[in-house]
Design a protein around this motif. Structure first.
Motif, PDB file in Angstrom:
ATOM      1  N   ASP A  13     -14.797 -13.246 -17.668  1.00  0.00           N
ATOM      2  CA  ASP A  13     -15.972 -12.312 -17.599  1.00  0.00           C
ATOM      3  C   ASP A  13     -17.163 -12.998 -18.467  1.00  0.00           C
ATOM      4  OD1 ASP A  13     -17.593 -10.527 -17.710  1.00  0.00           O
ATOM      5  OD2 ASP A  13     -16.282  -8.836 -18.457  1.00  0.00           O
ATOM      6  N   ASN A  23     -23.906 -18.773 -12.040  1.00  0.00           N
ATOM      7  CA  ASN A  23     -24.058 -17.958 -10.676  1.00  0.00           C
ATOM      8  C   ASN A  23     -23.592 -16.743 -10.720  1.00  0.00           C
ATOM      9  OD1 ASN A  23     -24.213 -17.937  -7.325  1.00  0.00           O
ATOM     10  ND2 ASN A  23     -22.350 -17.212  -8.253  1.00  0.00           N
ATOM     11  N   THR A  57     -16.061 -17.306  -6.588  1.00  0.00           N
ATOM     12  CA  THR A  57     -14.858 -16.873  -5.846  1.00  0.00           C
ATOM     13  C   THR A  57     -15.416 -16.100  -4.634  1.00  0.00           C
ATOM     14  OG1 THR A  57     -14.887 -14.826  -7.257  1.00  0.00           O
ATOM     15  CG2 THR A  57     -13.307 -16.463  -8.205  1.00  0.00           C
ATOM     16  N   LYS A  92     -33.358 -11.141 -13.240  1.00  0.00           N
ATOM     17  CA  LYS A  92     -33.570 -12.461 -12.526  1.00  0.00           C
ATOM     18  C   LYS A  92     -34.626 -13.103 -12.850  1.00  0.00           C
ATOM     19  CE  LYS A  92     -29.858 -12.470 -10.985  1.00  0.00           C
ATOM     20  NZ  LYS A  92     -28.806 -13.461 -10.629  1.00  0.00           N
ATOM     21  N   ARG A 131     -13.682 -12.205 -12.332  1.00  0.00           N
ATOM     22  CA  ARG A 131     -13.081 -11.503 -13.190  1.00  0.00           C
ATOM     23  C   ARG A 131     -11.483 -11.054 -12.228  1.00  0.00           C
ATOM     24  NH1 ARG A 131     -17.510  -7.480 -13.664  1.00  0.00           N
ATOM     25  NH2 ARG A 131     -17.686  -7.904 -11.297  1.00  0.00           N
ATOM     26  N   ASP A 132     -11.705 -11.151 -10.854  1.00  0.00           N
ATOM     27  CA  ASP A 132     -10.482 -10.640 -10.182  1.00  0.00           C
ATOM     28  C   ASP A 132      -9.454 -12.028  -9.910  1.00  0.00           C
ATOM     29  OD1 ASP A 132      -8.875  -9.939  -7.801  1.00  0.00           O
ATOM     30  OD2 ASP A 132     -10.442  -8.482  -7.270  1.00  0.00           O
ATOM     31  N   TYR A 159     -32.064  -4.918 -11.793  1.00  0.00           N
ATOM     32  CA  TYR A 159     -31.764  -6.091 -11.166  1.00  0.00           C
ATOM     33  C   TYR A 159     -32.745  -7.254 -11.257  1.00  0.00           C
ATOM     34  CZ  TYR A 159     -30.303  -9.709  -7.618  1.00  0.00           C
ATOM     35  OH  TYR A 159     -29.998 -10.933  -7.018  1.00  0.00           O
ATOM     36  N   ILE A 197     -22.271 -16.375  -2.750  1.00  0.00           N
ATOM     37  CA  ILE A 197     -22.987 -17.926  -2.912  1.00  0.00           C
ATOM     38  C   ILE A 197     -22.482 -18.887  -3.681  1.00  0.00           C
ATOM     39  CG2 ILE A 197     -24.996 -18.532  -4.076  1.00  0.00           C
ATOM     40  CD1 ILE A 197     -26.518 -16.213  -2.909  1.00  0.00           C
TER      41      ILE A 197
HETATM   42  P1  NAP Z   1     -21.065 -11.561  -4.613  1.00  0.00           P
HETATM   43  O1  NAP Z   1     -20.654 -11.918  -3.267  1.00  0.00           O
HETATM   44  O2  NAP Z   1     -20.981 -10.017  -5.187  1.00  0.00           O
HETATM   45  O3  NAP Z   1     -20.032 -12.386  -5.576  1.00  0.00           O
HETATM   46  C1  NAP Z   1     -20.390 -12.395  -6.987  1.00  0.00           C
HETATM   47  C2  NAP Z   1     -19.496 -13.319  -7.949  1.00  0.00           C
HETATM   48  O4  NAP Z   1     -19.680 -13.193  -9.137  1.00  0.00           O
HETATM   49  C3  NAP Z   1     -18.082 -12.921  -7.604  1.00  0.00           C
HETATM   50  O5  NAP Z   1     -17.314 -14.186  -7.738  1.00  0.00           O
HETATM   51  C4  NAP Z   1     -17.474 -11.959  -8.916  1.00  0.00           C
HETATM   52  O6  NAP Z   1     -16.197 -12.183  -8.977  1.00  0.00           O
HETATM   53  C5  NAP Z   1     -18.582 -12.824  -9.813  1.00  0.00           C
HETATM   54  N1  NAP Z   1     -18.710 -11.939 -11.001  1.00  0.00           N
HETATM   55  C6  NAP Z   1     -19.473 -10.843 -11.161  1.00  0.00           C
HETATM   56  N2  NAP Z   1     -19.658 -10.324 -12.176  1.00  0.00           N
HETATM   57  C7  NAP Z   1     -18.914 -11.227 -13.137  1.00  0.00           C
HETATM   58  C8  NAP Z   1     -18.742 -11.276 -14.496  1.00  0.00           C
HETATM   59  N3  NAP Z   1     -19.123 -10.436 -15.364  1.00  0.00           N
HETATM   60  N4  NAP Z   1     -17.972 -12.502 -14.970  1.00  0.00           N
HETATM   61  C9  NAP Z   1     -17.463 -13.292 -14.134  1.00  0.00           C
HETATM   62  N5  NAP Z   1     -17.782 -13.371 -12.848  1.00  0.00           N
HETATM   63  C10 NAP Z   1     -18.436 -12.088 -12.408  1.00  0.00           C
HETATM   64  O7  NAP Z   1     -22.592 -12.015  -4.924  1.00  0.00           O
HETATM   65  P2  NAP Z   1     -23.599 -13.023  -4.259  1.00  0.00           P
HETATM   66  O8  NAP Z   1     -24.439 -12.409  -3.310  1.00  0.00           O
HETATM   67  O9  NAP Z   1     -22.976 -14.200  -3.895  1.00  0.00           O
HETATM   68  O10 NAP Z   1     -24.443 -13.398  -5.652  1.00  0.00           O
HETATM   69  C11 NAP Z   1     -24.265 -14.361  -6.350  1.00  0.00           C
HETATM   70  C12 NAP Z   1     -25.469 -14.612  -7.238  1.00  0.00           C
HETATM   71  O11 NAP Z   1     -26.582 -14.869  -6.284  1.00  0.00           O
HETATM   72  C13 NAP Z   1     -25.951 -13.581  -7.954  1.00  0.00           C
HETATM   73  O12 NAP Z   1     -26.401 -14.113  -9.454  1.00  0.00           O
HETATM   74  C14 NAP Z   1     -27.087 -12.875  -7.201  1.00  0.00           C
HETATM   75  O13 NAP Z   1     -27.980 -12.259  -8.134  1.00  0.00           O
HETATM   76  C15 NAP Z   1     -27.521 -14.023  -6.549  1.00  0.00           C
HETATM   77  N6  NAP Z   1     -28.458 -13.722  -5.248  1.00  0.00           N
HETATM   78  C16 NAP Z   1     -27.783 -13.322  -4.205  1.00  0.00           C
HETATM   79  C17 NAP Z   1     -28.744 -13.025  -3.033  1.00  0.00           C
HETATM   80  C18 NAP Z   1     -28.038 -12.638  -1.750  1.00  0.00           C
HETATM   81  O14 NAP Z   1     -28.572 -12.639  -0.756  1.00  0.00           O
HETATM   82  N7  NAP Z   1     -26.605 -12.660  -1.646  1.00  0.00           N
HETATM   83  C19 NAP Z   1     -29.967 -13.358  -3.058  1.00  0.00           C
HETATM   84  C20 NAP Z   1     -30.587 -13.753  -4.320  1.00  0.00           C
HETATM   85  C21 NAP Z   1     -30.000 -13.805  -5.319  1.00  0.00           C
HETATM   86  P3  NAP Z   1     -15.481 -10.911  -9.841  1.00  0.00           P
HETATM   87  O15 NAP Z   1     -16.039  -9.539  -9.063  1.00  0.00           O
HETATM   88  O16 NAP Z   1     -14.027 -11.151  -9.376  1.00  0.00           O
HETATM   89  O17 NAP Z   1     -15.622 -10.987 -11.173  1.00  0.00           O
END
Ligand code: NAP
Length: 254
Positions: free
Chosen positions: A59, A86, A16, A156, A39-40, A152, A19
């Motif tokens: 969730d 993801n 949603t 990972k 979740r939202d 964290y 990434i």
């Molecule tokens: P983000 O923008 O905060 O998005 C996180 C997504 O996961 C949202 O859609 C959120 O939706 C959902 N989510 C979180 N907890 C959840 C749960 N318990 N059940 C279902 N959905 C859930 O994060 P992002 O930066 O894109 O990160 C996504 C992934 O990439 C993660 O695994 C993160 O560790 C990894 N990552 C990110 C980066 C970076 O630079 N951004 C770098 C390395 C790895 P809701 O809050 O509505 O549930």
């Protein structure tokens, strides 16, 4: 030339925003049927409309939600070919201040959620005859560290420990499982940290730019192709070379 993924069905957890939304967009543009979860509900419905995808509230830390999101995807599109585990959270707190609840909460989504998601998808992925699982891990934990993110980083790295045994078990069911390990990727949250923070981060990356969500989506897309079918239990770093410099001097000497 890769076999098109037109008509294949992908479920992206955490699709949603950030990434996950980027991954979902890449698959949608490749002609796949796309389901996303989060979740939202409000945020999820808006993202689904933008992407031309189906939103499922779930969730991933709850087994029954994971089973329901897979069942709803199969009911909507007739099957499940690709599962992108993801969804993840990354609250920061230094170890000295970390509570037991902090640790439980991050492991519930990032580790338990990944495992429950994959487990829930197994039968449908096997039925497709060419199941693909792509896990979003990170460079943080498996390769690098950052103060405030010891819990964290542990989650990972745990995802990679999980996928290596899962890959052996899933091979018998014609399902591959691999991970993408993003570096610093531009998502909605990054803009809030300001231009100075972004410039500093860019100066530490050999390609001198942060990653785009599509950079991760493209790696996931490759791992989902028929042509990547002999790759399993592996990881691919997508970071513009961020983990390579030995130190600041290596960047200055560029
Ligand atoms: P983000 O923008 O905060 O998005 C996180 C997504 O996961 C949202 O859609 C959120 O939706 C959902 N989510 C979180 N907890 C959840 C749960 N318990 N059940 C279902 N959905 C859930 O994060 P992002 O930066 O894109 O990160 C996504 C992934 O990439 C993660 O695994 C993160 O560790 C990894 N990552 C990110 C980066 C970076 O630079 N951004 C770098 C390395 C790895 P809701 O809050 O509505 O549930």
């Amino acid at each position: 030339m890769f076999t098109p993924l037109t008509g294949r069905t992908v479920l992206v957890t955490g699709g949603t925003k950030g990434i996950g939304k980027g991954i979902a967009g890449v698959f949608a543009r490749a002609g796949a049927n796309v389901a996303i979860c989060g979740r939202d509900r409000e945020k999820g419905e808006a993202a689904a409309q933008e992407l031309g995808a189906r939103y499922l509230i779930a969730d991933v830390a709850k087994a029954e939600d994971c089973e329901r999101m897979v069942a709803e995807t199969v009911a909507e599109f007739g099957g499940l070919d690709i599962l992108c585990a993801n969804a993840g959270v990354f609250p920061d707190v230094k170890l000295a201040d970390m509570s037991e609840q902090d640790i439980d909460a991050i492991f519930a989504t990032n580790v338990k959620g990944t495992m429950l998601t994959v487990k829930a998808g197994l039968d449908a992925l096997e039925a497709s005859g060419h199941g693909r699982v792509i896990v979003t891990s990170s460079i943080t934990g498996p390769i690098t560290g950052f103060p405030g993110w010891s819990h964290y980083g542990a989650t990972k790295a745990a995802q990679l420990g999980f996928l290596r045994t899962a890959a052996i078990e899933l091979a018998a069911r014609n399902i591959t499982i691999n991970a993408v390990m993003p570096g610093n990727i531009v998502t909605e949250g990054l803009d809030e940290l300001g231009p100075e923070y972004r410039a500093t981060m860019e100066s530490m990356i050999p390609q001198r730019r942060l990653g785009k969500v599509e950079d991760i989506g493209n790696a996931a897309l490759f791992l989902a192709t028929d042509e990547a079918g002999y790759i399993t239990g592996q990881t691919i770093v997508v970071d513009g070379g961020q983990v390579l410099p030995e130190g600041v001097m290596a960047m200055d000497a560029q």
